[in-house]
Design an enzyme around this catalytic site. Structure first.
Site, mmCIF file in Angstrom:
data_model
loop_
_atom_site.group_PDB
_atom_site.id
_atom_site.type_symbol
_atom_site.label_atom_id
_atom_site.label_comp_id
_atom_site.label_asym_id
_atom_site.label_seq_id
_atom_site.Cartn_x
_atom_site.Cartn_y
_atom_site.Cartn_z
ATOM 1 N N ILE A 15 0.836 -1.203 0.000
ATOM 2 C CA ILE A 15 0.000 0.000 0.000
ATOM 3 C C ILE A 15 0.870 1.253 0.000
ATOM 4 O O ILE A 15 0.609 2.212 -0.733
ATOM 5 C CB ILE A 15 -0.973 -0.006 1.202
ATOM 6 C CG1 ILE A 15 -1.953 -1.182 1.074
ATOM 7 C CG2 ILE A 15 -1.744 1.310 1.283
ATOM 8 C CD1 ILE A 15 -2.940 -1.333 2.227
ATOM 9 N N ALA A 37 12.061 -4.824 6.198
ATOM 10 C CA ALA A 37 11.856 -6.157 6.780
ATOM 11 C C ALA A 37 11.010 -7.016 5.848
ATOM 12 O O ALA A 37 11.257 -8.204 5.687
ATOM 13 C CB ALA A 37 11.179 -6.034 8.147
ATOM 14 N N GLY A 39 9.231 -5.193 2.900
ATOM 15 C CA GLY A 39 9.206 -4.506 1.610
ATOM 16 C C GLY A 39 10.571 -4.584 0.943
ATOM 17 O O GLY A 39 11.532 -5.087 1.533
ATOM 18 N N LEU A 73 1.729 3.102 7.932
ATOM 19 C CA LEU A 73 1.320 1.833 7.323
ATOM 20 C C LEU A 73 2.237 0.675 7.698
ATOM 21 O O LEU A 73 1.889 -0.489 7.503
ATOM 22 C CB LEU A 73 1.306 1.973 5.786
ATOM 23 C CG LEU A 73 0.461 3.116 5.225
ATOM 24 C CD1 LEU A 73 0.609 3.198 3.712
ATOM 25 C CD2 LEU A 73 -1.007 2.929 5.588
ATOM 26 N N SER A 117 -7.253 -2.692 10.471
ATOM 27 C CA SER A 117 -7.433 -3.812 9.544
ATOM 28 C C SER A 117 -8.820 -4.411 9.685
ATOM 29 O O SER A 117 -9.414 -4.394 10.772
ATOM 30 C CB SER A 117 -6.392 -4.904 9.845
ATOM 31 O OG SER A 117 -6.680 -6.059 9.090
ATOM 32 N N TYR A 140 -2.397 -10.997 15.207
ATOM 33 C CA TYR A 140 -2.328 -9.798 14.348
ATOM 34 C C TYR A 140 -3.448 -8.822 14.702
ATOM 35 O O TYR A 140 -3.219 -7.620 14.914
ATOM 36 C CB TYR A 140 -2.422 -10.231 12.878
ATOM 37 C CG TYR A 140 -2.640 -9.116 11.887
ATOM 38 C CD1 TYR A 140 -1.653 -8.159 11.656
ATOM 39 C CD2 TYR A 140 -3.837 -9.026 11.167
ATOM 40 C CE1 TYR A 140 -1.852 -7.137 10.732
ATOM 41 C CE2 TYR A 140 -4.036 -8.006 10.241
ATOM 42 C CZ TYR A 140 -3.047 -7.067 10.032
ATOM 43 O OH TYR A 140 -3.251 -6.064 9.121
ATOM 44 N N LYS A 144 -3.567 -4.916 16.301
ATOM 45 C CA LYS A 144 -4.268 -3.769 15.702
ATOM 46 C C LYS A 144 -5.255 -3.157 16.714
ATOM 47 O O LYS A 144 -5.464 -1.948 16.740
ATOM 48 C CB LYS A 144 -5.000 -4.193 14.422
ATOM 49 C CG LYS A 144 -4.064 -4.557 13.267
ATOM 50 C CD LYS A 144 -3.370 -3.311 12.719
ATOM 51 C CE LYS A 144 -2.492 -3.597 11.526
ATOM 52 N NZ LYS A 144 -1.801 -2.397 11.012
HETATM 53 N N1 LIG Z 1 -2.846 -5.048 2.174
HETATM 54 C C1 LIG Z 1 -4.007 -5.243 2.785
HETATM 55 O O1 LIG Z 1 -4.937 -5.779 2.194
HETATM 56 C C2 LIG Z 1 -4.209 -4.813 4.213
HETATM 57 C C3 LIG Z 1 -5.404 -5.195 4.854
HETATM 58 C C4 LIG Z 1 -5.611 -4.774 6.165
HETATM 59 C C5 LIG Z 1 -4.673 -3.982 6.809
HETATM 60 N N2 LIG Z 1 -3.521 -3.652 6.172
HETATM 61 C C6 LIG Z 1 -2.555 -2.824 6.897
HETATM 62 O O2 LIG Z 1 -2.097 -1.796 6.014
HETATM 63 C C7 LIG Z 1 -0.718 -1.532 6.230
HETATM 64 C C8 LIG Z 1 0.054 -1.702 4.938
HETATM 65 O O3 LIG Z 1 -0.123 -3.027 4.463
HETATM 66 P P1 LIG Z 1 0.666 -3.589 3.201
HETATM 67 O O4 LIG Z 1 -0.197 -4.598 2.561
HETATM 68 O O5 LIG Z 1 1.207 -2.480 2.394
HETATM 69 O O6 LIG Z 1 1.853 -4.365 3.934
HETATM 70 P P2 LIG Z 1 3.334 -4.694 3.433
HETATM 71 O O7 LIG Z 1 3.831 -5.828 4.264
HETATM 72 O O8 LIG Z 1 3.377 -4.802 1.957
HETATM 73 O O9 LIG Z 1 4.118 -3.369 3.857
HETATM 74 C C9 LIG Z 1 4.454 -3.086 5.187
HETATM 75 C C10 LIG Z 1 5.815 -2.419 5.164
HETATM 76 O O10 LIG Z 1 6.190 -2.111 6.509
HETATM 77 C C11 LIG Z 1 7.588 -2.323 6.628
HETATM 78 N N3 LIG Z 1 7.919 -2.561 8.035
HETATM 79 C C12 LIG Z 1 7.612 -3.629 8.809
HETATM 80 N N4 LIG Z 1 8.117 -3.501 10.033
HETATM 81 C C13 LIG Z 1 8.775 -2.299 10.039
HETATM 82 C C14 LIG Z 1 9.504 -1.613 11.030
HETATM 83 N N5 LIG Z 1 9.672 -2.127 12.261
HETATM 84 N N6 LIG Z 1 10.047 -0.414 10.720
HETATM 85 C C15 LIG Z 1 9.890 0.115 9.470
HETATM 86 N N7 LIG Z 1 9.211 -0.501 8.491
HETATM 87 C C16 LIG Z 1 8.655 -1.699 8.770
HETATM 88 C C17 LIG Z 1 7.861 -3.551 5.777
HETATM 89 O O11 LIG Z 1 9.232 -3.668 5.397
HETATM 90 C C18 LIG Z 1 6.928 -3.314 4.596
HETATM 91 O O12 LIG Z 1 7.588 -2.664 3.531
HETATM 92 C C19 LIG Z 1 -0.288 -2.463 7.369
HETATM 93 O O13 LIG Z 1 -0.377 -1.764 8.581
HETATM 94 C C20 LIG Z 1 -1.311 -3.571 7.314
HETATM 95 O O14 LIG Z 1 -1.457 -4.206 8.579
HETATM 96 C C21 LIG Z 1 -3.262 -4.047 4.886
#
Ligand SMILES: NC(=O)c1ccc[n+]([C@@H]2O[C@H](COP(=O)([O-])OP(=O)(O)OC[C@H]3O[C@@H](n4cnc5c(N)ncnc54)[C@H](O)[C@@H]3O)[C@@H](O)[C@H]2O)c1
Length: 312
Positions: A15, A37, A39, A73, A117, A140, A144
């Protein structure tokens, strides 16, 4: 007028990277934060001022100085990975979130938008599910819920007016890379493009509400300029759902294959159904407009061009 500066944590993820693209295209200055971690650096759009750093560290406060809005995010967000390691889940998703809120408060950031979420509705039996029916079950979702409780305390005691976004199943280009269980559309597309049999966990009857990332970005941009989003929580889904098997069949049809999946036991912590009540977001004039077939076509095209040859 000087252009607004927006910071995104988790900018190298699914996202965050798509949001960064959109904000750059709209003329915003974008500061991106990610510890890579989950991404990947290559996924961060050029034009983003990228900082490889952890959301739990002390640097956030400095990085947020002069920032107009923060999208938080970054998270550990694969349910299976979180079930395996509740302690790290809490460390990243709770401590990291509180550190981000605190840095935003101390730096005087005017607008804070953060990710909750649809997992918060895992135990709900009300479909479509309104924002009020919170019933978390997995680790998880518990993390949240804790983030949400801290947001409420920041509202109560520090005057923050954060916007909470509850994404349902986001899909589109740059799907999450480094999880033990990748998002299902990406997993299906990669295997089918290679002529291999993808795995369906469970019977294939689980139903999911998929929302295309461009539609989610429409709401993100709206949050920056619409004060009615302050201090509110919004479901972001499509308002309809599909079974995993329906998704499989559509992807197989678009790729032009009749390969059958392998069925494996269901994963722990997974709800059988999610379906968003999106009336709160609709009341502000937002609506998702990308249909599943079109979104899948674009997602498969991305996998075909950029992911399939290198990914596992
Ligand atoms: N994609 C979805 O459908 C979805 C659904 C519900 C909620 N969410 C929430 O939306 C947000 C984004 O989701 P996404 O799908 O892009 O996830 P993603 O895993 O693709 O991206 C999350 C990013 O956070 C980074 N990250 C993790 N721990 C970290 C830390 N300690 N310090 C710095 N960076 C860190 C990761 O390296 C990654 O690039 C998240 O909070 C997720 O819980 C996403």
């Amino acid at each position: 007028m000087s252009r607004k500066t927006i910071a995104i944590t988790g900018v190298a993820g699914f996202i965050g990277s798509n949001l960064a693209d959109r904000l750059l295209a709209e003329g915003y200055r974008v500061i991106g934060i990610d510890n890579l971690a989950y991404g990947v650096r290559e996924q961060v759009p050029s034009g983003v001022e990228f900082h490889e750093t952890d959301i739990r560290g002390p640097e956030l406060r400095r990085l947020f100085e002069g920032v107009d809005a923060v999208f938080h995010l970054a998270a550990k967000n694969c349910i299976a990975d979180c079930q395996d390691d509740p302690l790290e889940t809490s460390d990243i998703n709770v401590t990291g979130t509180v550190n981000t809120f605190e840095a935003a408060r101390r730096a005087g950031v005017g607008k804070l938008i953060y990710a909750e979420s649809s997992a918060l509705y895992e135990g709900s039996s009300q479909f479509p599910t309104p924002e009020s029916d919170v019933a978390p079950e997995s680790f998880y979702a518990a993390s949240k819920l804790a983030g949400m409780a801290f947001a409420q305390a920041y509202r109560r005691f520090c005057g923050l007016r954060p916007t909470a976004l509850r994404y349902f199943c986001g899909f589109g280009p740059r799907p999450a890379y480094r999880r033990s269980i990748p998002p299902l559309m990406r997993a299906f597309a990669i295997k089918l493009l290679r002529g291999e049999r993808p795995t369906i966990y469970g019977t294939g009857e689980k139903r999911r509400d998929f929302v295309y990332v461009d539609d989610v970005n429409d709401f993100h941009v709206r949050c920056l300029d619409d004060a009615r989003t302050d201090d509110r929580t919004f479901n972001l889904g499509s308002g309809s759902n599909h079974s995993v098997r329906e998704i499989y069949d559509e992807i197989a049809a678009q790729i032009g294959t009749s390969i059958e999946p392998i069925y494996a036991p269901d994963l722990a912590g997974e709800a059988q159904q999610n379906l968003a009540d999106i009336s709160a977001a609709r009341e502000l004039g937002w609506s998702p407009h990308t249909d599943l077939r079109t979104g899948l076509r674009r997602s498969i095209e991305f996998v075909r061009r950029f992911v399939s040859p290198i990914a596992n």
